[in-house]
Design a protein around this motif. Structure first.
Motif, PDB file in Angstrom:
ATOM      1  N   SER A 145     -42.043 -30.485  -2.880  1.00 35.52           N
ATOM      2  CA  SER A 145     -40.394 -30.902  -3.164  1.00 35.52           C
ATOM      3  C   SER A 145     -39.171 -30.501  -1.928  1.00 35.52           C
ATOM      4  CB  SER A 145     -40.652 -29.524  -4.251  1.00 35.52           C
ATOM      5  OG  SER A 145     -41.474 -29.131  -5.433  1.00 35.52           O
ATOM      6  N   GLY A 146     -40.177 -29.392  -0.762  1.00 35.14           N
ATOM      7  CA  GLY A 146     -38.719 -29.179  -0.403  1.00 35.14           C
ATOM      8  C   GLY A 146     -39.101 -30.433   0.786  1.00 35.14           C
ATOM      9  N   ILE A 161     -40.880 -37.183  -6.713  1.00 35.47           N
ATOM     10  CA  ILE A 161     -41.158 -36.574  -8.282  1.00 35.47           C
ATOM     11  C   ILE A 161     -41.039 -34.905  -7.829  1.00 35.47           C
ATOM     12  CG2 ILE A 161     -43.185 -36.302  -9.868  1.00 35.47           C
ATOM     13  CD1 ILE A 161     -43.654 -39.536 -10.551  1.00 35.47           C
ATOM     14  N   LEU A 162     -40.795 -34.182  -8.235  1.00 36.52           N
ATOM     15  CA  LEU A 162     -40.408 -32.958  -7.614  1.00 36.52           C
ATOM     16  C   LEU A 162     -39.614 -32.102  -8.480  1.00 36.52           C
ATOM     17  CD1 LEU A 162     -37.569 -33.151  -4.813  1.00 36.52           C
ATOM     18  CD2 LEU A 162     -37.824 -34.696  -7.201  1.00 36.52           C
ATOM     19  N   TYR A 163     -39.789 -30.987  -8.330  1.00 37.65           N
ATOM     20  CA  TYR A 163     -39.084 -29.923  -8.825  1.00 37.65           C
ATOM     21  C   TYR A 163     -37.880 -29.463  -7.905  1.00 37.65           C
ATOM     22  CZ  TYR A 163     -43.629 -27.944 -10.509  1.00 37.65           C
ATOM     23  OH  TYR A 163     -44.867 -27.768 -11.250  1.00 37.65           O
ATOM     24  N   LEU A 164     -37.009 -29.156  -8.077  1.00 37.54           N
ATOM     25  CA  LEU A 164     -35.360 -28.560  -8.407  1.00 37.54           C
ATOM     26  C   LEU A 164     -34.900 -27.485  -8.976  1.00 37.54           C
ATOM     27  CD1 LEU A 164     -33.475 -32.774  -8.813  1.00 37.54           C
ATOM     28  CD2 LEU A 164     -34.861 -31.184  -6.301  1.00 37.54           C
ATOM     29  N   ASP A 165     -34.101 -26.885  -7.948  1.00 36.21           N
ATOM     30  CA  ASP A 165     -33.521 -25.445  -8.657  1.00 36.21           C
ATOM     31  C   ASP A 165     -32.207 -25.981  -9.405  1.00 36.21           C
ATOM     32  OD1 ASP A 165     -31.963 -26.778  -6.710  1.00 36.21           O
ATOM     33  OD2 ASP A 165     -32.040 -25.118  -4.848  1.00 36.21           O
ATOM     34  N   SER A 166     -32.130 -27.228  -9.096  1.00 36.78           N
ATOM     35  CA  SER A 166     -30.834 -27.720 -10.268  1.00 36.78           C
ATOM     36  C   SER A 166     -30.894 -28.977 -10.772  1.00 36.78           C
ATOM     37  CB  SER A 166     -29.186 -27.212  -8.891  1.00 36.78           C
ATOM     38  OG  SER A 166     -28.421 -27.838 -10.064  1.00 36.78           O
ATOM     39  N   ALA A 167     -30.753 -29.258 -11.335  1.00 39.59           N
ATOM     40  CA  ALA A 167     -30.504 -31.233 -11.258  1.00 39.59           C
ATOM     41  C   ALA A 167     -29.319 -31.464 -10.999  1.00 39.59           C
ATOM     42  CB  ALA A 167     -29.903 -31.103 -13.277  1.00 39.59           C
ATOM     43  N   MET A 284     -40.533 -24.824 -15.678  1.00 42.33           N
ATOM     44  CA  MET A 284     -40.184 -25.526 -14.582  1.00 42.33           C
ATOM     45  C   MET A 284     -40.256 -27.009 -14.561  1.00 42.33           C
ATOM     46  SD  MET A 284     -41.794 -22.838 -12.818  1.00 42.33           S
ATOM     47  CE  MET A 284     -41.861 -24.290 -11.290  1.00 42.33           C
ATOM     48  N   PRO A 285     -38.883 -27.310 -14.629  1.00 44.87           N
ATOM     49  CA  PRO A 285     -38.694 -29.185 -14.924  1.00 44.87           C
ATOM     50  C   PRO A 285     -39.516 -29.508 -13.919  1.00 44.87           C
ATOM     51  CG  PRO A 285     -36.990 -27.766 -14.765  1.00 44.87           C
ATOM     52  CD  PRO A 285     -37.723 -26.500 -14.408  1.00 44.87           C
ATOM     53  N   LEU A 286     -39.868 -30.890 -14.041  1.00 44.92           N
ATOM     54  CA  LEU A 286     -40.415 -31.603 -13.089  1.00 44.92           C
ATOM     55  C   LEU A 286     -39.074 -32.864 -13.795  1.00 44.92           C
ATOM     56  CD1 LEU A 286     -42.130 -32.488 -10.937  1.00 44.92           C
ATOM     57  CD2 LEU A 286     -43.062 -33.499 -12.643  1.00 44.92           C
ATOM     58  N   TRP A 287     -38.800 -33.342 -12.183  1.00 42.88           N
ATOM     59  CA  TRP A 287     -37.299 -34.345 -12.086  1.00 42.88           C
ATOM     60  C   TRP A 287     -37.982 -35.419 -10.812  1.00 42.88           C
ATOM     61  CZ3 TRP A 287     -32.966 -33.180 -14.126  1.00 42.88           C
ATOM     62  CH2 TRP A 287     -32.841 -31.379 -14.845  1.00 42.88           C
ATOM     63  N   LEU A 288     -37.344 -36.711 -11.849  1.00 38.11           N
ATOM     64  CA  LEU A 288     -37.128 -37.810 -10.376  1.00 38.11           C
ATOM     65  C   LEU A 288     -36.021 -37.317 -10.043  1.00 38.11           C
ATOM     66  CD1 LEU A 288     -38.881 -40.535  -9.036  1.00 38.11           C
ATOM     67  CD2 LEU A 288     -37.120 -41.536 -11.062  1.00 38.11           C
ATOM     68  N   ALA A 289     -35.950 -38.119  -8.940  1.00 41.46           N
ATOM     69  CA  ALA A 289     -34.615 -37.887  -8.089  1.00 41.46           C
ATOM     70  C   ALA A 289     -34.799 -39.499  -6.603  1.00 41.46           C
ATOM     71  CB  ALA A 289     -34.653 -36.569  -7.072  1.00 41.46           C
ATOM     72  N   TRP A 290     -33.244 -39.681  -7.262  1.00 43.43           N
ATOM     73  CA  TRP A 290     -33.224 -40.548  -5.556  1.00 43.43           C
ATOM     74  C   TRP A 290     -31.955 -40.921  -5.162  1.00 43.43           C
ATOM     75  CZ3 TRP A 290     -33.039 -41.053 -11.166  1.00 43.43           C
ATOM     76  CH2 TRP A 290     -32.675 -41.796 -11.688  1.00 43.43           C
ATOM     77  N   ARG A 291     -31.530 -41.126  -3.945  1.00 41.76           N
ATOM     78  CA  ARG A 291     -30.413 -41.195  -4.031  1.00 41.76           C
ATOM     79  C   ARG A 291     -28.807 -42.213  -4.681  1.00 41.76           C
ATOM     80  NH1 ARG A 291     -31.757 -43.178   0.570  1.00 41.76           N
ATOM     81  NH2 ARG A 291     -30.692 -44.743   1.467  1.00 41.76           N
ATOM     82  N   SER A 292     -28.197 -41.509  -4.380  1.00 38.42           N
ATOM     83  CA  SER A 292     -26.929 -42.080  -5.524  1.00 38.42           C
ATOM     84  C   SER A 292     -26.855 -43.914  -5.247  1.00 38.42           C
ATOM     85  CB  SER A 292     -26.249 -41.192  -6.689  1.00 38.42           C
ATOM     86  OG  SER A 292     -25.786 -40.460  -5.531  1.00 38.42           O
ATOM     87  N   SER A 293     -26.621 -43.912  -3.650  1.00 42.49           N
ATOM     88  CA  SER A 293     -26.002 -44.781  -2.911  1.00 42.49           C
ATOM     89  C   SER A 293     -27.256 -45.834  -3.886  1.00 42.49           C
ATOM     90  CB  SER A 293     -25.852 -44.299  -1.361  1.00 42.49           C
ATOM     91  OG  SER A 293     -26.606 -44.100  -0.682  1.00 42.49           O
ATOM     92  N   ASN A 294     -28.026 -45.609  -2.829  1.00 41.16           N
ATOM     93  CA  ASN A 294     -29.299 -46.134  -3.095  1.00 41.16           C
ATOM     94  C   ASN A 294     -29.197 -47.359  -4.386  1.00 41.16           C
ATOM     95  OD1 ASN A 294     -31.718 -47.971  -2.989  1.00 41.16           O
ATOM     96  ND2 ASN A 294     -32.599 -46.274  -1.955  1.00 41.16           N
TER      97      ASN A 294
END
Lengths: 311, 311
Positions: A145-146, A161-167, A284-294
């Motif tokens: 995740s890091g 696809i990773l763990y995050l400490d906050s949404a 342990m929520p699993l997230w999808l994350a991406w750059r908002s400007s992308n």
DNA sequence: CTCTATCCATATCAATCCGGCATGTCAGCA
DNA sequence: TGCTGACATGCCGGATTGATATGGATAGAG
């Protein structure tokens, strides 16, 4: 501020439009303005005029007019070849950009924690994306995740696809994929396998295989916070670099371990995964994350597929 | 016959005009529609609309609109690079064709009989053409009249300086350059050099070096016709392939020769050129010839220079 | 926190451009 | 010599493009 003749020699001065070139090609290929007019579905005088405009703009005669059709001058032949290439180029650009806009071509890189590569939904996602968008260069990086977060921020990764400490991550968009929890992994040969513990306190004296905080702080901190709430402190006898390593140590009988439920997605030889209420309570929520400007369409197609796969 | 939607998928359908690309480039480079509008001297709403049209035609968003300017999407970046190349290409074509139309670039091949390469006017012509149109690929071929005519007709030669049996050549245009005549070439060491003959009959017993008819029929036939009119038949002791060879034989003392007056244009060691009325009476017109269908400006520049050099 | 300046979007109008139609001109042909 | 086919020209209607005026949203300054 009146409208004077453009004083600076702008490189884009003077017509020579695509339409004129296209007409000219038709004339060149048919050898006749009239025939070309039938081919491009435009009246003959229009072609006559456009060709003449072209000749005036270039300062060169392009056609020799005969009683029976026309023929190309040397300049006309030169222009003909160039014009064909130029028009071809334009259609190439059009199709390329249309495809790019629909995300049919391009490049997407996705980070996935090794653990979750085995989760059916994730594997499904990868397979379906490749099937549906075969012309997109789709790269999957097994990353914790890091590092994922780091590379997302610096732009070398499109999604993760990773763990995050906050949404709420500055500069990033996130989407919840699923809720993992924790499970207990014990050697198949150990007493725990035949007589599963029903509460954590029983494991007070057990030998634990544990991970380093530095490897995956988000995950580690979350687990530790949960254990502090429970007032439980494991007796760690061995450390492993990542989840796979830890599990192999468990399989070797070096101890037992607390692992994400995703690890149980595929069976591992020599390991039994056990359910414990107190561990399952750790969300342990699993997230999808991406750059908002992308805004790459290929990326958003991936996100769309995530919506399909993870309801 | 009403105006239905074009039923056949013409490859040149859909705008994406040069103007739109040019505007888009300005927007991309300035990062702002307003700034771009100032740069291209067009009102801002016009740019807004053209960019939007581009986006609609391509089916893709090209810009991200912010409160302070705009930024490119990935599709926008792709289009930007392509557009720059495409516009550059157009200006290249424009300059190339303009140059071509003015005869500043291109290719011209000129045939010249070896004999006349030494004539000051011809040498002058070649030099001046090279000086004035240095970027034209100007090729000079030393060729006899016969091969020149052949290659002019088949199109592998653009122009020729040659002898013709008639000014009227089907498919060719001609222009008279000058009137050559015949001279007598004798070895410097021979008695003829110190006591020049004043009429042809004196040379009845002389040794002549002569040419083959097959090499240059036009020239040969013309000379023979003249001699028949005079009732003179030379006593040939030696044949030479071309004029240069013949002259070198004369210089070696093998005999005397009848040569075009152009041969005397530059002095040759061991040779004395002698004027005889009966020979000077043989008119040998020298022509410039080119294909009448050949409209290459570079060629017509050459013809124009001929007009300058040969009054 | 409000005010202002800046920038993009929208609506409307005028000028220009382009294509269609009618017609003219010229060369080749019977 | 009239006829046919092909390119050129003049004029008109429709479409496109740009200019002006205006609205809305946001970032920065006081």
């Amino acid at each position: 501020m009146d409208r004077v003749r453009d004083p600076h020699p702008d490189e884009t001065r003077g017509p020579v439009e695509f339409r004129q070139l296209s007409y000219f090609i038709a004339v060149a290929e048919t050898g006749s303005i009239s025939a070309a007019s039938r081919r491009v579905h435009v009246a003959q005088p229009a072609l006559t005029r456009q060709v003449r405009l072209l000749e005036e703009d270039l300062g060169t005669r392009l056609l020799e007019r005969h009683a029976r059709g026309v023929s190309l001058t040397v300049a006309g032949q030169a222009l003909f070849e160039e014009a064909v290439q130029l028009l071809d180029r334009r259609t190439q650009i059009r199709t390329r950009l249309t495809s790019l806009g629909q995300g049919l071509i391009g490049k997407v890189s996705l980070g996935v924690t090794v653990t979750h590569l085995w989760v059916p939904e994730v594997a499904n996602l990868l397979r379906r994306y490749r099937d549906r968008y075969p012309r997109v260069a789709f790269e999957v990086f097994p990353l914790l995740s890091g590092p994922q977060l780091e590379r997302l921020r610096e732009g070398s990764l499109d999604a993760g696809i990773l763990y995050l400490d906050s949404a709420d991550q500055p500069g990033l968009e996130t989407r919840l994929l699923q809720h993992d929890h924790l499970m207990l992994a014990v050697p198949e040969a150990s007493p725990w396998a035949s007589a599963p513990p029903n509460c954590l306190s029983v494991l007070k004296e057990a030998d634990f295989v544990w991970g380093f905080r530095s490897v995956s702080p988000v995950y580690y901190d979350r687990v530790m916070a949960h254990f502090q709430r429970l007032g439980f402190e494991p007796r760690v006898v061995q450390y492993g670099a990542d989840n796979i390593t830890i599990l192999s140590m468990v399989a070797a009988g070096l101890g037992i371990a607390i692992v994400p439920s995703a690890s149980s997605a595929h069976p591992m030889p020599g390991i039994r995964f056990l359910h414990l209420e107190e561990l399952a309570a750790c969300d342990m929520p699993l997230w999808l994350a991406w750059r908002s400007s992308n805004d790459a369409p290929a990326l958003h197609n991936l996100i769309g597929l995530v919506e399909e796969v993870f309801g």
